[in-house]
Design an enzyme around this catalytic site. Structure first.
Site, PDB file in Angstrom:
ATOM      1  NE  ARG A 256     -78.734  35.523 -37.876  1.00  0.00           N
ATOM      2  CZ  ARG A 256     -77.494  35.410 -36.913  1.00  0.00           C
ATOM      3  NH1 ARG A 256     -76.091  34.823 -37.383  1.00  0.00           N
ATOM      4  NH2 ARG A 256     -77.698  36.627 -36.428  1.00  0.00           N
ATOM      5  CG  HIS A 260     -76.767  32.122 -34.360  1.00  0.00           C
ATOM      6  ND1 HIS A 260     -76.573  31.105 -35.832  1.00  0.00           N
ATOM      7  CD2 HIS A 260     -77.066  30.949 -34.150  1.00  0.00           C
ATOM      8  CE1 HIS A 260     -76.052  30.026 -35.665  1.00  0.00           C
ATOM      9  NE2 HIS A 260     -76.259  29.496 -34.449  1.00  0.00           N
ATOM     10  CE1 TYR A 269     -75.133  38.744 -34.936  1.00  0.00           C
ATOM     11  CE2 TYR A 269     -75.456  38.548 -32.717  1.00  0.00           C
ATOM     12  CZ  TYR A 269     -75.067  38.405 -33.696  1.00  0.00           C
ATOM     13  OH  TYR A 269     -76.737  37.086 -33.929  1.00  0.00           O
TER      14      TYR A 269
END
Ligand code: TPP
Ligand code: MG
Length: 359
Positions: A256, A260, A269
């Site tokens: 990805r 998100h 993160y």
């Protein structure tokens, strides 16, 4: 071909190498027009996805789950489907929607907050986007069972992420599909993260594909940034499903590249060097090299593809924004053909709280 790539041995199906050269024994041998179509669909997907992000930042579209990096997997899987097959999507599937012929204006309309945008046009076998993670898996298996009962000779494709493989729905669906040999193709878009949870903390299994083996059917790990590999694997799995050979799980191994959703900040993160490394595996660049080696790509072609995408996007935005805003009725209208009495009562109660003229 699928059985040659045993997930327990850790061998991934890959057709295109980093320089866009195809393994001769695996190349699906598509005609030039079909190869260019794959490329054009990926370019359209990326452009339409980028536009959705911009619209969100301008307050013209709601929370959005970007598809950046998933173009090969989305376009590859949908390009392998036949018009009679059914698709049970999840929330990060723009390229599959566009490939199956879903109007971009409708897709934007949904993400602009209007449920009417998810009313699949007649003739397209696409279920509404599943937002609850994994809930589409048993639904897709139910549809597969229906096809088996009715002897329709069609198959069902469902997509979901790596995170969905930890949901009960995933296991129940796959178990049933294995027992009843339903005509299902499960495509797991393993993009290495479920929001901020990395793949290694999702499951102790070395691959997601091997989970199929426990349910008694084949699983295969495929390079998800290789549009030919995804296409070839899904095409073979669909042929098996339609022929009564039962389900297949395909793990499309990808990344990805974006956040998100627009509500997330992945920089908090994720390691920047990891993101950079995956950027060098860009699915569109790799396929562009493949086309160029075959004499099917040049600058003029690129310009025309980009221009066509930009034109389609502008028209879709204008159309979606030109539609009237959702009414209160719209919130209730699209779940049942005939609204049950309890929902009618809720609708009336809600309307009573809203001043006339603003309903
Ligand atoms: C049943 C359920 N639990 C939690 C959520 C919140 N949620 C939305 S997306 C997501 C992560 C999904 O990760 P993955 O399945 O890997 O798909 P990806 O978003 O990476 O494409 C979660 C936990 C949800 N929508 N549904
Ligand atoms: Mg994921």
């Amino acid at each position: 071909m699928i059985e040659r790539f045993d997930p327990l041995k850790g061998v991934m199906l890959r057709i295109l190498d980093d320089d866009g050269r195809a393994a001769p024994d695996l190349d699906p041998g598509l005609p030039d027009a079909a190869l260019r179509a794959l490329y054009e669909r990926m370019v359209r997907t990326r452009a339409a996805d980028g536009k959705a992000l911009k619209l969100q930042r301008q307050g013209r579209l709601g929370t959005y789950a970007p598809s950046l990096g998933h173009e090969a997997a989305q376009v590859g899987l949908a390009s392998a489907m036949a018009p009679d097959d059914w698709f049970f999507p999840y929330f990060r599937d723009l390229g599959a929607y566009l490939t199956l012929g879903y109007p971009l204006a409708d897709y934007y309309h949904f993400w602009m907050g209007n449920e009417a945008g998810l009313r699949t046009p007649d003739g397209l076998n696409i279920f509404p986007i599943a937002i609850p993670v994994g809930s589409q898996v048993p639904q897709a298996v139910g549809a597969g069972m229906a096809m088996k009962f009715r002897k329709l000779g069609a198959a069902v494709v469902t997509t979901f992420g790596d995170g969905a493989t930890s949901e009960g729905d995933f296991h129940e669906g796959l178990n049933y599909a294995g027992v009843y040999k339903t005509p299902n193709v499960f495509v797991c878009l393993n993009n290495q993260f479920a929001i901020s949870v990395p793949r290694a903390r999702q499951t102790a299994a070395p691959t997601l594909a091997q989970k199929a083996l426990a349910y008694g059917f084949p699983g295969v790990q495929v390079d998800g940034n290789d549009v030919l590999a995804v296409f070839a694997a899904v095409r073979e799995a669909l042929a098996t499903a339609r022929g009564g050979g039962g389900p297949t799980l395909i793990e499309a191994f990808t990344y990805r590249m974006g956040d998100h959703t627009t509500s997330d900040d992945a920089a908090r993160y994720r390691d920047r060097t990891e993101v950079k490394a995956w950027g060098r595996k860009d699915p569109i660049t790799r396929f562009r090299l493949y086309l160029a080696h075959k004499g099917l790509w040049d600058e003029a072609y690129e310009k025309s593809v980009q221009a066509a995408a930009a034109d389609e996007i502008e028209k879709a935005v204008a159309e979606a924004e030109g539609r009237p805003p959702a009414s209160v009725d719209d919130v209730f209208a699209y779940t049942f053909a005939k609204m049950p009495p309890d929902l009618e009562a809720q609708l009336a109660a809600l309307k009573a709280t809203i001043p006339e003229g603003r309903r």
